[in-house]
Design a protein around this motif. Structure first.
Motif, mmCIF file in Angstrom:
data_model
loop_
_atom_site.group_PDB
_atom_site.id
_atom_site.type_symbol
_atom_site.label_atom_id
_atom_site.label_comp_id
_atom_site.label_asym_id
_atom_site.label_seq_id
_atom_site.Cartn_x
_atom_site.Cartn_y
_atom_site.Cartn_z
ATOM 1 N N ALA A 1 0.837 -1.202 0.000
ATOM 2 C CA ALA A 1 0.000 0.000 0.000
ATOM 3 C C ALA A 1 0.873 1.253 0.000
ATOM 4 O O ALA A 1 0.596 2.221 -0.727
ATOM 5 N N PHE A 2 1.955 1.239 0.787
ATOM 6 C CA PHE A 2 2.873 2.377 0.833
ATOM 7 C C PHE A 2 3.530 2.592 -0.534
ATOM 8 O O PHE A 2 3.604 3.718 -1.030
ATOM 9 N N LEU A 3 3.983 1.525 -1.157
ATOM 10 C CA LEU A 3 4.612 1.630 -2.476
ATOM 11 C C LEU A 3 3.617 2.126 -3.518
ATOM 12 O O LEU A 3 3.973 2.911 -4.398
ATOM 13 N N ALA A 4 2.367 1.684 -3.427
ATOM 14 C CA ALA A 4 1.338 2.080 -4.391
ATOM 15 C C ALA A 4 1.042 3.578 -4.331
ATOM 16 O O ALA A 4 0.573 4.151 -5.314
ATOM 17 N N THR A 5 1.323 4.210 -3.207
ATOM 18 C CA THR A 5 1.102 5.653 -3.096
ATOM 19 C C THR A 5 2.331 6.448 -3.553
ATOM 20 O O THR A 5 2.397 7.654 -3.354
ATOM 21 N N GLY A 6 3.305 5.774 -4.150
ATOM 22 C CA GLY A 6 4.499 6.449 -4.645
ATOM 23 C C GLY A 6 5.667 6.421 -3.680
ATOM 24 O O GLY A 6 6.681 7.067 -3.909
ATOM 25 N N GLY A 7 5.534 5.659 -2.598
ATOM 26 C CA GLY A 7 6.611 5.566 -1.619
ATOM 27 C C GLY A 7 7.781 4.738 -2.125
ATOM 28 O O GLY A 7 7.660 3.978 -3.085
ATOM 29 N N ARG A 8 8.913 4.906 -1.475
ATOM 30 C CA ARG A 8 10.121 4.127 -1.779
ATOM 31 C C ARG A 8 10.654 3.543 -0.487
ATOM 32 O O ARG A 8 10.623 4.190 0.559
ATOM 33 N N LEU A 9 11.168 2.333 -0.575
ATOM 34 C CA LEU A 9 11.810 1.668 0.559
ATOM 35 C C LEU A 9 13.271 1.467 0.190
ATOM 36 O O LEU A 9 13.579 0.945 -0.885
ATOM 37 N N MET A 10 14.158 1.881 1.084
ATOM 38 C CA MET A 10 15.587 1.810 0.793
ATOM 39 C C MET A 10 16.311 1.171 1.962
ATOM 40 O O MET A 10 16.086 1.543 3.114
ATOM 41 N N LEU A 11 17.156 0.224 1.648
ATOM 42 C CA LEU A 11 17.964 -0.440 2.665
ATOM 43 C C LEU A 11 19.414 -0.024 2.452
ATOM 44 O O LEU A 11 19.994 -0.268 1.391
ATOM 45 N N ARG A 12 19.970 0.632 3.471
ATOM 46 C CA ARG A 12 21.346 1.102 3.383
ATOM 47 C C ARG A 12 22.316 -0.073 3.484
ATOM 48 O O ARG A 12 21.946 -1.145 3.950
ATOM 49 N N PRO A 13 23.572 0.131 3.073
ATOM 50 C CA PRO A 13 24.563 -0.944 3.184
ATOM 51 C C PRO A 13 24.764 -1.435 4.616
ATOM 52 O O PRO A 13 25.109 -2.598 4.826
ATOM 53 N N ASP A 14 24.519 -0.576 5.611
ATOM 54 C CA ASP A 14 24.674 -0.996 6.999
ATOM 55 C C ASP A 14 23.428 -1.705 7.539
ATOM 56 O O ASP A 14 23.367 -2.059 8.715
ATOM 57 N N GLY A 15 22.418 -1.918 6.670
ATOM 58 C CA GLY A 15 21.225 -2.667 7.057
ATOM 59 C C GLY A 15 20.087 -1.828 7.610
ATOM 60 O O GLY A 15 19.033 -2.363 7.941
ATOM 61 N N LYS A 16 20.260 -0.532 7.707
ATOM 62 C CA LYS A 16 19.190 0.334 8.223
ATOM 63 C C LYS A 16 18.191 0.653 7.118
ATOM 64 O O LYS A 16 18.566 0.935 5.986
ATOM 65 N N LEU A 17 16.921 0.596 7.486
ATOM 66 C CA LEU A 17 15.834 0.843 6.549
ATOM 67 C C LEU A 17 15.484 2.325 6.525
ATOM 68 O O LEU A 17 15.386 2.964 7.577
ATOM 69 N N GLU A 18 15.302 2.874 5.325
ATOM 70 C CA GLU A 18 14.853 4.249 5.174
ATOM 71 C C GLU A 18 13.662 4.257 4.234
ATOM 72 O O GLU A 18 13.536 3.396 3.366
ATOM 73 N N THR A 19 12.790 5.226 4.422
ATOM 74 C CA THR A 19 11.601 5.333 3.579
ATOM 75 C C THR A 19 11.505 6.737 3.013
ATOM 76 O O THR A 19 12.062 7.691 3.558
ATOM 77 N N ALA A 20 10.780 6.845 1.916
ATOM 78 C CA ALA A 20 10.512 8.153 1.322
ATOM 79 C C ALA A 20 9.088 8.129 0.780
ATOM 80 O O ALA A 20 8.757 7.305 -0.076
ATOM 81 N N ALA A 21 8.258 9.004 1.302
ATOM 82 C CA ALA A 21 6.893 9.135 0.804
ATOM 83 C C ALA A 21 6.898 10.092 -0.388
ATOM 84 O O ALA A 21 7.785 10.934 -0.514
ATOM 85 N N SER A 22 5.920 9.961 -1.226
ATOM 86 C CA SER A 22 5.811 10.835 -2.396
ATOM 87 C C SER A 22 5.170 12.157 -2.003
ATOM 88 O O SER A 22 3.954 12.258 -1.877
ATOM 89 N N VAL A 23 5.995 13.158 -1.804
ATOM 90 C CA VAL A 23 5.494 14.479 -1.435
ATOM 91 C C VAL A 23 4.654 15.051 -2.574
ATOM 92 O O VAL A 23 3.626 15.685 -2.351
ATOM 93 N N GLU A 24 5.060 14.784 -3.795
ATOM 94 C CA GLU A 24 4.315 15.268 -4.965
ATOM 95 C C GLU A 24 2.895 14.694 -4.979
ATOM 96 O O GLU A 24 1.939 15.388 -5.307
ATOM 97 N N ARG A 25 2.767 13.445 -4.586
ATOM 98 C CA ARG A 25 1.449 12.798 -4.585
ATOM 99 C C ARG A 25 0.561 13.336 -3.468
ATOM 100 O O ARG A 25 -0.654 13.297 -3.575
#
Length: 98
Positions: free
Chosen positions: A18-42
């Motif tokens: 559901a998060f991805l469908a709204t334009g979100g992104r999921l990013m896993l850093r090399p150190d294993g930490k998860l980061e997210t980015a919501a679609s501000v434009e959306r």
């Protein structure tokens, strides 16, 4: 283990989708930490339908709150590792359509 903790991992996939469908992104850093980015434009973009913007905001907020559950966050990180695309700098990125 309480019910919310037990369900943390099982609910990761539909909420992440559901998060991805709204334009979100999921990013896993090399150190294993998860980061997210919501679609501000959306959410705030010109011409965005008010109902779509409200839904996108609610999904992003719910997803962010769920990431506070360590089991849920680990399940999402595993999803990004399994289905994300590697980048040259070592990150794994998962976006809608992947």
């Amino acid at each position: 283990m309480s019910a919310p903790q037990a369900q943390g991992g099982a609910q990761a996939l539909p909420i992440a989708r559901a998060f991805l469908a709204t334009g979100g992104r999921l990013m896993l850093r090399p150190d294993g930490k998860l980061e997210t980015a919501a679609s501000v434009e959306r959410i705030f973009g010109p011409g965005t339908d008010e109902n779509e913007a409200r839904l996108s905001f609610m999904v992003a907020r719910t997803f962010s709150r769920r990431l506070r559950n360590p089991r849920f966050a680990r399940s999402v990180a595993c999803l990004v590792l399994a289905d994300g695309q590697p980048t040259p700098n070592g990150w794994q990125v998962l976006e809608a359509g992947q």
